[in-house]
Design an enzyme around this catalytic site. Structure first.
Site, mmCIF file in Angstrom:
data_model
loop_
_atom_site.group_PDB
_atom_site.id
_atom_site.type_symbol
_atom_site.label_atom_id
_atom_site.label_comp_id
_atom_site.label_asym_id
_atom_site.label_seq_id
_atom_site.Cartn_x
_atom_site.Cartn_y
_atom_site.Cartn_z
ATOM 1 N N CYS A 11 0.844 -1.196 0.000
ATOM 2 C CA CYS A 11 0.000 0.000 0.000
ATOM 3 C C CYS A 11 0.878 1.244 0.000
ATOM 4 O O CYS A 11 1.730 1.411 0.875
ATOM 5 C CB CYS A 11 -0.907 -0.031 1.229
ATOM 6 S SG CYS A 11 -1.658 1.546 1.648
ATOM 7 N N CYS A 14 0.333 3.389 3.066
ATOM 8 C CA CYS A 14 0.948 2.771 4.248
ATOM 9 C C CYS A 14 2.462 2.993 4.230
ATOM 10 O O CYS A 14 3.085 3.230 5.269
ATOM 11 C CB CYS A 14 0.662 1.272 4.285
ATOM 12 S SG CYS A 14 -1.101 0.886 4.223
ATOM 13 N N ASP A 392 19.598 19.985 -32.688
ATOM 14 C CA ASP A 392 20.899 20.286 -33.263
ATOM 15 C C ASP A 392 20.898 19.652 -34.660
ATOM 16 O O ASP A 392 20.132 18.724 -34.916
ATOM 17 C CB ASP A 392 21.988 19.676 -32.383
ATOM 18 C CG ASP A 392 23.363 19.800 -33.008
ATOM 19 O OD1 ASP A 392 23.699 20.887 -33.493
ATOM 20 O OD2 ASP A 392 24.097 18.790 -33.013
#
Length: 692
Positions: A11, A14, A392
């Site tokens: 979780c 958590c 570039d």
């Protein structure tokens, strides 16, 4: 700081709370739990036993590094299997209780409901009860209060259903993140473990960490090259997909570079190690990919801040739902208490917290498999917002390999001979281009006398007693015939670099040199437009005509020529005032411009400078995967927006059901579980299918 592997993180919220608890320990400040990659970063002085106690409260454990591979996620699998068994058993008991409840009027169904609820939700109840004592309010606290409230008013059936569905919800949440982690871990497994070291003609298997610069290793067919090196003998095709994402094998022979982690397809190669594994391209890539999982995007940071205040707010709203209707409109206390409990369940922020991380990890892993190294979720999100890409020219839109495309010859007998005799020993790229064309003629060269370089003009030499010059227009000190002058002007107008071969009074011929445009450049620019990029710009130090020629051929919207490095920086700053700008270069000469842009993208086929300079690295030596990276990033951003809409939308609909009093406990939990399932499955789609 010490780094540990974790098992059992299920979780995200958590994990955040455990991190906060660890930071409150003595010497624990600065410790971090990396939920996406399942890692723990601890300060050296923190008490490890106290840390393990905090982790164990949520079922997480520290895995010793040596045991990690051998465990093969055993703890995680065991925990998941146990959850499945308990949920299955509680579901059977729940269904049996419903049947018994219709047959007999006793307390047996109540005992069965409580048993089913305990089997599926006991970890939540234990954590929630501890949180209540500590006045800490999170998901577990919400669910515990809701279940206690449901059982206290005799809603045994619905309370049990809530416990079971919440258990299923947590299981799906863990499985979704585990799936994303697995795709990332499989990507990281490309690193070889051992190498065959050659010492005095003898073979010895050693861990790759022990290899030193200069060691020679034997790489047999099908084996991985242990680290970056140079082939000292043998010839083979090598699969470099781990580095570049390119599926096509690359032929390798003596004196050619090879990357660690690439696979020798056939034959036997002897490779001299040029970098220890920890400094190799592959090691740096894998380290950056792991770090990339944990960089928080602005969206994630907002969600985490929001979630911190969201849960207490939901508890206040729940209390108001329980109290205000009975007090103000004389509503039934029992009904509105029940509605308030349902609001608590709706308030679980599981889906909200999951809406971003699975999508981000999936996007980073998908790009990495394509040979696109995104250094963090913040850069992935940024790429999806880019509307201007600045390039570039040399080595990016062009091959960076000058060649003679056009020429005018006035004295064929002397033109090629003089040019080759003067340029044969030069290492200048344009001189090499001239020599490639001269060598096609099969001309014998004459050893020149008195070679002199004249700054800003070219090279002068004496050959057979006569002075010749190979140079630019400035090297000509005599009037030109009209046809020669016209041809020189034509080459200039078409954007060629001129190499003029002459004696003191006559032009022998003119080479028109150009940098070959990459065959795929035009198609890639068109794909970028299709991917939602509005403007494509070229920034180059070349003169205007050359820049105009390249810009027209590849289909750019704008170009800016004759720019020094500081001019490129100024131009990028100007472009960023009009929108989000990505600068694409080689990671060396364009470093200032890459750093100035909103997003720096380097292409370098694994070169150190490219990896270190940019926010995103195309590990190939071409732009072929850039449109794919843009599409994946936009897809990730769109999915996160969709996930947030679903997570909040379903909760809002459920909360609105409280107005007529239609919200029930099972509707509340289904709305939360439905949102979690949807955001998980939608996020995982990033890992599959084509990104068009």
């Amino acid at each position: 700081m010490n780094e540990y592997r974790l098992q059992g993180l299920s979780c995200g919220n958590c994990a955040r709370e455990m991190e906060e608890a660890i930071n409150k320990l003595e010497n624990g400040e600065g410790s971090r739990i990396l939920y996406n990659s399942s890692k723990l970063i601890l300060t050296n002085e923190v008490d490890l036993q106290k840390v393990e106690k905090i982790l164990s409260a949520d079922g997480a454990i520290i895995v010793k590094e040596g045991d990690y591979d051998s465990m093969d996620h055993t703890h995680s699998h065991d925990r998941t299997d146990r959850m499945k068994i308990l949920l299955g058993l509680s579901t059977i008991i729940f269904l049996a209780a419903i049947y018994v409840d219709t047959q007999v009027q006793t307390n047996i169904p109540v005992i069965m409901y409580l048993t089913a609820a305990a089997l599926s939700g006991y970890p939540t109840f234990i954590k929630g009860a501890k949180n209540l004592v500590q006045l800490k309010f999170n998901i577990d606290t919400l669910m515990t209060i809701a279940l206690i409230g449901a059982f206290s008013i005799g809603e045994w059936k619905e309370g049990t259903l809530v416990a079971i569905l919440f258990g299923v919800n947590e299981l799906l949440e863990g499985l979704g993140m585990a799936k994303a982690r697995k795709s990332m871990e499989e990507l990281l497994k490309v690193a070889p473990k051992e190498a065959i070291l050659l010492e005095n003609g003898h073979e010895r298997i050693v861990p790759i960490e022990t290899l030193r610069k200069g060691d020679v290793v034997l790489v047999k067919s099908g084996q991985k090259i242990p680290s970056d090196g140079i082939v000292v003998s043998g010839r083979s095709s090598v699969n470099e997909a781990a580095i570049t994402g390119e599926a096509m094998p690359v032929e390798k022979e003596k004196n050619e570079k090879v990357f660690g982690g690439s696979i020798n397809n056939e034959g036997v190669l002897k490779v001299s190690i040029t970098k220890e594994y920890k400094d190799s391209s592959l090691a740096k890539i894998l380290h950056l990919v792991e770090e990339a999982q944990e960089t928080k995007t602005p969206t994630e940071q907002f969600i985490n801040r929001f979630a911190k205040y969201y849960t207490p707010l939901i508890m206040v709203v729940s209390l108001l739902v329980m109290v205000i209707p009975p007090l103000i409109i004389g509503g039934d206390w029992g009904i509105w208490f029940y509605q308030g409990l349902a609001v608590l369940i709706v308030g679980c922020p599981c889906a909200l917290i999951l809406s971003s991380p699975i999508a981000i990890v999936s996007g980073i892993a998908r790009n990495a498999k394509n040979g696109i190294l995104v250094k963090g979720g913040v850069f992935l999100e940024q790429l999806g917002k880019i509307n201007t890409v600045a390039f570039d020219k040399t080595g990016t839109l062009t091959k960076g390999h000058p060649y003679v495309e056009k020429m005018f010859v006035y004295d064929e007998k002397r033109f090629f001979s003089i040019a080759g005799s003067i340029e044969k020993n030069s290492t200048h790229p344009i001189a090499k281009a001239v020599m490639e064309k001269v060598n096609e003629q099969g001309i014998l060269f004459i050893e020149p006398d008195d070679i002199r370089t004249i700054s800003g003009q070219g090279v002068t030499a004496v050959i057979n007693g006569k002075e010749y010059t190979v140079g630019n227009e400035q090297s000509l000190h005599f009037p030109l015939p009209d046809d020669v002058a016209a041809n020189i002007q034509l080459l200039k107008d078409e954007g060629y670099t001129l190499v003029i071969v002459s004696d003191k009074v006559t032009v022998l011929g003119v080479f028109g040199v150009t940098d070959e445009i990459r065959q795929e450049s035009k198609e890639i620019i068109n794909q970028l437009y299709s991917a939602g990029i509005n403007n494509t710009v070229m920034l180059t130090g070349d003169h205007d005509k050359t820049a105009e020629k390249v810009a027209k051929q590849v289909g750019l919207t704008h170009y800016y020529a004759s720019l020094l490095p500081e001019d490129k920086v100024a131009k990028v700053k100007e472009l960023t005032k009009r929108g989000k700008v990505a600068m694409v270069g080689d990671g060396i000469n364009d470093a200032p411009a890459l750093a100035t842009a909103d997003l720096g993208i380097a292409m370098g086929k694994g070169t150190d400078s490219a990896i270190e300079t940019a926010d995103i690295v195309l590990m190939q030596d071409h732009l072929g995967k850039l449109p794919s990276a843009v599409k994946i990033s936009k897809r990730v951003n769109n999915i996160i927006k969709l996930n947030l809409s679903l997570a909040l939308g379903l909760k809002l609909i459920a909360l609105l059901l409280t107005i007529p009093g239609w919200l029930t406990l099972w509707i509340a939990i289904l709305s939360d579980m439905g949102a979690t399932i949807l955001v998980t499955l939608i996020s995982l789609t990033i890992m599959i299918g084509e990104t068009k």
